[in-house]
Each structure stands twice: as structure tokens, then as C-alpha cells.
Design a protein around this motif. Structure first.
Motif, PDB file in Angstrom:
ATOM      1  N   UNK A 280      70.381  41.673 -11.628  1.00 32.91           N
ATOM      2  CA  UNK A 280      70.676  40.239 -11.723  1.00 32.91           C
ATOM      3  C   UNK A 280      71.803  39.903 -10.746  1.00 32.91           C
TER       4      UNK A 280
ATOM      5  N   UNK B  71      58.611  35.766  -5.497  1.00 30.39           N
ATOM      6  CA  UNK B  71      57.918  34.882  -6.432  1.00 30.39           C
ATOM      7  C   UNK B  71      58.065  33.466  -5.898  1.00 30.39           C
ATOM      8  N   UNK B  72      56.960  32.745  -5.718  1.00 33.20           N
ATOM      9  CA  UNK B  72      57.071  31.389  -5.175  1.00 33.20           C
ATOM     10  C   UNK B  72      57.874  30.492  -6.109  1.00 33.20           C
ATOM     11  N   UNK B  73      58.865  29.782  -5.555  1.00 30.83           N
ATOM     12  CA  UNK B  73      59.761  28.966  -6.387  1.00 30.83           C
ATOM     13  C   UNK B  73      59.698  27.492  -6.002  1.00 30.83           C
ATOM     14  N   UNK B  74      59.962  26.659  -6.984  1.00 28.01           N
ATOM     15  CA  UNK B  74      59.924  25.214  -6.775  1.00 28.01           C
ATOM     16  C   UNK B  74      61.276  24.609  -7.105  1.00 28.01           C
ATOM     17  N   UNK B  75      61.393  23.288  -6.956  1.00 28.96           N
ATOM     18  CA  UNK B  75      62.568  22.533  -7.413  1.00 28.96           C
ATOM     19  C   UNK B  75      63.877  23.019  -6.811  1.00 28.96           C
TER      20      UNK B  75
ATOM     21  N   UNK C 195      65.233  25.773  -6.932  1.00 26.89           N
ATOM     22  CA  UNK C 195      65.924  26.748  -7.786  1.00 26.89           C
ATOM     23  C   UNK C 195      66.091  28.031  -6.989  1.00 26.89           C
ATOM     24  N   UNK C 196      67.263  28.650  -7.068  1.00 30.22           N
ATOM     25  CA  UNK C 196      67.481  29.833  -6.245  1.00 30.22           C
ATOM     26  C   UNK C 196      66.875  31.091  -6.832  1.00 30.22           C
ATOM     27  N   UNK C 197      66.834  31.214  -8.131  1.00 31.22           N
ATOM     28  CA  UNK C 197      66.277  32.453  -8.670  1.00 31.22           C
ATOM     29  C   UNK C 197      65.929  32.337 -10.139  1.00 31.22           C
ATOM     30  N   UNK C 198      65.069  33.228 -10.574  1.00 31.76           N
ATOM     31  CA  UNK C 198      64.780  33.429 -11.980  1.00 31.76           C
ATOM     32  C   UNK C 198      65.782  34.447 -12.523  1.00 31.76           C
ATOM     33  N   UNK C 199      65.950  34.521 -13.831  1.00 33.13           N
ATOM     34  CA  UNK C 199      66.741  35.641 -14.322  1.00 33.13           C
ATOM     35  C   UNK C 199      65.897  36.913 -14.170  1.00 33.13           C
TER      36      UNK C 199
ATOM     37  N   UNK D 169      64.928  39.313 -15.998  1.00 36.53           N
ATOM     38  CA  UNK D 169      63.873  39.598 -16.982  1.00 36.53           C
ATOM     39  C   UNK D 169      62.626  38.771 -16.719  1.00 36.53           C
ATOM     40  N   UNK D 170      62.819  37.486 -16.424  1.00 35.70           N
ATOM     41  CA  UNK D 170      61.687  36.609 -16.147  1.00 35.70           C
ATOM     42  C   UNK D 170      61.007  37.020 -14.840  1.00 35.70           C
TER      43      UNK D 170
ATOM     44  N   UNK E 265      58.937  40.136 -15.359  1.00 38.60           N
ATOM     45  CA  UNK E 265      57.710  39.871 -16.113  1.00 38.60           C
ATOM     46  C   UNK E 265      56.645  39.253 -15.210  1.00 38.60           C
ATOM     47  N   UNK E 266      57.039  38.265 -14.422  1.00 38.01           N
ATOM     48  CA  UNK E 266      56.079  37.619 -13.525  1.00 38.01           C
ATOM     49  C   UNK E 266      55.524  38.630 -12.520  1.00 38.01           C
TER      50      UNK E 266
END
Lengths: 272, 272
Positions: free
Chosen positions: B225, B243-247, B249-253, B255-256, B259-260
Motif C-alpha cells: 500500500x 487496473x483501468x481507473x476513472x474519476x 482517482x490515483x489508486x485503489x487500496x 486489498x481491492x 482482488x480485481x
């Protein structure tokens, strides 16, 4: 430019927005009733401002005045400068992030209004854990969900912990509450959405087979950790989908499940 | 059948495995050195047993003796029955789940051995948060990863908190440590795996475009993280995927994101 006001009395009534922040039950009632929420830390405070929330006041320890000078320059709200010790006495905890802001809530949009322009919507039923709701908003924002709809018994996305875990994503993904549950799912369907229920049940079809990314308008409904969706919510859905699981594992945690499902729903795959 | 032994002295040396469980630094050193780990709560204790870990002893408050009777019947290890108060004095916390077991570690398999039969492998670099490592194992198990490889500086999957968050998935997904980092990634490649690095970098290709589910053997590498993968780990990879990101947002946590990515790697999509 804001006025800098040094306060040294923890009972000063101007600090009322910040009292007893660790009393979850109290704050959960007070904040929506008084139309405020608490943003914590430099990044989250900035994001709340950028998202158009008006500041009621800010509470800083002295060394944060410099860091936050541009925010202070731009706001008309009073800025209270206090010692870390006084901040702790007022709020009930040691404010590591050194800066708190009390922000004015905005009127939530109508679900119908959100549904007009959205193509991918997440619907949550009874997700009442503040950490989970924040994590789900963060994933929803990152993975391209356009809006979130909440059942009446979902937790408040603007509660301090939710805001923090979401990294401010609760400000960037618009959300609304559905008043009549699950009856208002009819509104979603009438707006042209297919309502998918995420459930580990055996009758559900694998989400990769359901290929929701090919649908024009998708509403993905998910329930709380442990319980999952209620029977009545399941009945109100068009399709039940499940994440394919291996190793005899019964379930993912709700944050991981939401992220996978958002990815499956939101990502148009160019190779398809 | 185990012997039930009532203990009322917190200094009893037979309780040594359970002392100071809240001292993370101490336990992190002691447990691997002494070849034990702690399983907490009925479900996790059962799963550890089913996974073939030998029990050294169990610590129960009296009302748990009934619930655990079948486990007690099957083990030869001593079962210490204590009051909740004594359990708290020994361990340092209130043991909500009422049952603790000290389990014997097994020798970890060789990475090369795991790689022979696996097709989908997760590799973690410097994931040193016990909650994150547990969450990632839970998702890895659910989403069909066959094995996990750990860089030398990853946290211990058998630490009490990791085990608990993983819901016992650390017992069901086999894992090994890579001794030379990142040099041992060569072993992974030699075993026929394509090594994918998960990174939000702009040079990375979108994971849906990379279509890793079509590859025969995939090793997906992820970092901690915040920091993400190190430059040397990135250099050692075959492909960078994001992972393709929108909005914005810089990153997922982490864990998420894990999972993806596991879902994208592991799920063969029938419609493709």
C-alpha cells in the motif's frame, strides 16, 4: 481570507462542531441533524473544498497554519488555532493529522436525477460499517461507477471515518438515498437499468458469464458483510450474479467483492 | 483425547506460548523462532487442524470446552482451561473469541516445488501489514490463485492478525518465500510463468487488454500500500499491467487492487 482565532478554552462554544468526535453514536445523530460533517487531514479538507462543500470553520494546531495557508486565504470561515493538547481535550482523541474542518452538508440529489445521466450505478443495502462504506466508495470512484444509491439503513458516507477511508471519494461519486426500500428499485428499473444482485447463492450466474459490461445501463446491488442482501432485495432484482470462487472459500470480504464486481461491470473490455 | 488442565496461575510456564500476544514486535520474533503460531477462535482453530497443522496446546475459558469438544477429543495436546480474567492477564487482551490454540508451524515448501503444479501465482513484495497480507490471502484463495510467493521482507502470514483477517485462507493457499529478491523471479520465469507487475504507472498496459486469463501460466506481482513495487522488481517483470481507473482517482487500496487483479488473472471467461 479567514480570520485566525486563537482559542485556549476547551469549553469555548465556537468549538461546538468538534466536541466528542470519538462518540460515534452521538456524532451519527448530531452531524446530519446539524447539517455538518468533519473532514480530517490536509488532503481530505482540500478535496471537500474542491468538491464545492462550504466550510463552517477549521481547527488547526499552530504548525498547520503554514501548510494550509492557501485554504485559509480562500475561505471566509473562521480558523481556530489551538494547541494539540486542547484539540485532544475537545475532540476526545489525539488529532494526528493536525487539521480538522467542519463542512456544510449539501442537499442530496434525487435518485431520479442521478439516474438520468448515469450508466453504472452501485446500490448498497444496509452497509452500516463506516470503514466498509468508505472502502466501497473509493473502489466505486476508481473503477468508474457513476453514482451510488443507498438503502435507508446504510451508514452515512460523510461520517469522519467513511470520508477518511474513501480518501475523499465520497465527495466525487454522487450519491442519493432511496426512501422506500426495496420499492424504489422500481425507479431504477424505469430509468432503463438492469438491476443485478451480487450474491454467493448457487442460483446466481457467474458475473463473467453475465457479462454486465456489455449492458447499456447497469445497477449493481450489494449487501453488508456477513448477511449479504435481504430476501426482499433479492426478489426485487432482475438477475442474480456471483463472483466465481475457488478453494471452497465461502466469500470475499465486502470491499474485495465490491471491487471485483465494479471492475466486471464498469470495464468495457476492448478485446470482447 | 486431550487432557483438560485447569490453570489458575498466570505465571504457569505451560502458558508460555500465549504470553504477551499484544506485543507485536516480540511475537513477530518469537513465533517463527519457536516454530509456533497462534490460531484464534473456533473457526480458525478448526481450519488450522483440517489443514494438517499439529496442535501444541489449546487455551480455553470454561464455557468453550463444550463447543470445542470434538477438537478436544481428537487432539493429544494439553487443553488449558482458564478464567477469562486469567486469559487476559496472560495474553494482554480480552480474548473475545474465547479459544486460542498454539499450533506447530510446518516447513515451508520450496518455491520451485509450488511452481511445478501451479498455474496462477501471486507474488508479494514488502507487504508488511498483517491486515493487508491476510486480506490478500483471503482474496487469493477465493479467486483461484494456486500459490503465493513472498519477498523476504513480507510480513508473516501466520501472525495472529493475518490468520484472522484471512479467515484461515493462509492455511489453504500454499506459500513459499523467495530468498534472493528479485533474483529468484528468474526461477518463476524458468518454470514457464509470465511475470506481470501490477502498477498504476502510465507505461503499464490495462489489465483487461493484457488478458492474462488467456495465458497458460501467470505470476502476478504486487507491492505494498502506498509505495507499490520497487524499481528493481518492476525491472524484473515481463509486463507491467494496471487496473483501468476513472474519476482521476490515483489508486485503489491494496486489498481491492489485489482482488480485481486476481479476478482478471484467474477467471477464464467463457464468452471470450
Amino acid at each position: 481570507m479567514a480570520e485566525l482565532i486563537t482559542i485556549d478554552d476547551p469549553a469555548d462554544p465556537r468549538l461546538a462542531d468538534y466536541t466528542d468526535l470519538t462518540d460515534v453514536e452521538l456524532r451519527r445523530r448530531r452531524e446530519p441533524a446539524e447539517g455538518l460533517f468533519i473532514a480530517e487531514g490536509e488532503k481530505v479538507i482540500r478535496r471537500a473544498g474542491q468538491a464545492g462543500y462550504a466550510m463552517r470553520s477549521m481547527l488547526l494546531s499552530a504548525k498547520w497554519v503554514d501548510v494550509m495557508h492557501d485554504v485559509i486565504d480562500e475561505t471566509d470561515a473562521p480558523v481556530y488555532v489551538v494547541t494539540p493538547d486542547l484539540a485532544e481535550r475537545v475532540t476526545g482523541y489525539h488529532v494526528h493529522r493536525g487539521a480538522l474542518a467542519s463542512m456544510q452538508r449539501k442537499q442530496l440529489p434525487d435518485a431520479a436525477e442521478l439516474l438520468r445521466s448515469a450508466r453504472r450505478v452501485a446500490i448498497m443495502e444496509k452497509v452500516n460499517d463506516h470503514t466498509n462504506i468508505g472502502a466501497i466508495f473509493r473502489s466505486a470512484a476508481a473503477l468508474g461507477m457513476d453514482a451510488v444509491l443507498l438503502s435507508p439503513d446504510c451508514a452515512d458516507p460523510l461520517y469522519r471515518r467513511s470520508v477518511k477511508v474513501s480518501m475523499g471519494a465520497v465527495f466525487s461519486v454522487p450519491y442519493a438515498r432511496l426512501e422506500n426500500w426495496p420499492r424504489d428499485l422500481e425507479t431504477v428499473r424505469e430509468a432503463g437499468f438492469k438491476v443485478l444482485a451480487l450474491t454467493p447463492g448457487e442460483k446466481a450466474v457467474s458475473i463473467d458469464e453475465a457479462a454486465p459490461h456489455r449492458l447499456e445501463r447497469v445497477a449493481l446491488m450489494l449487501g453488508a458483510e456477513g448477511e449479504g442482501l435481504s430476501a426482499k432485495a433479492l426478489r426485487a432484482a432482475d438477475v442474480w450474479v456471483r463472483i466465481p470462487m475457488a478453494h471452497g472459500v465461502d466469500s470475499l470480504n465486502v470491499g474485495a467483492a465490491a471491487a471485483v464486481a465494479f471492475y466486471a461491470v464498469a470495464t468495457g473490455r476492448p478485446q470482447d
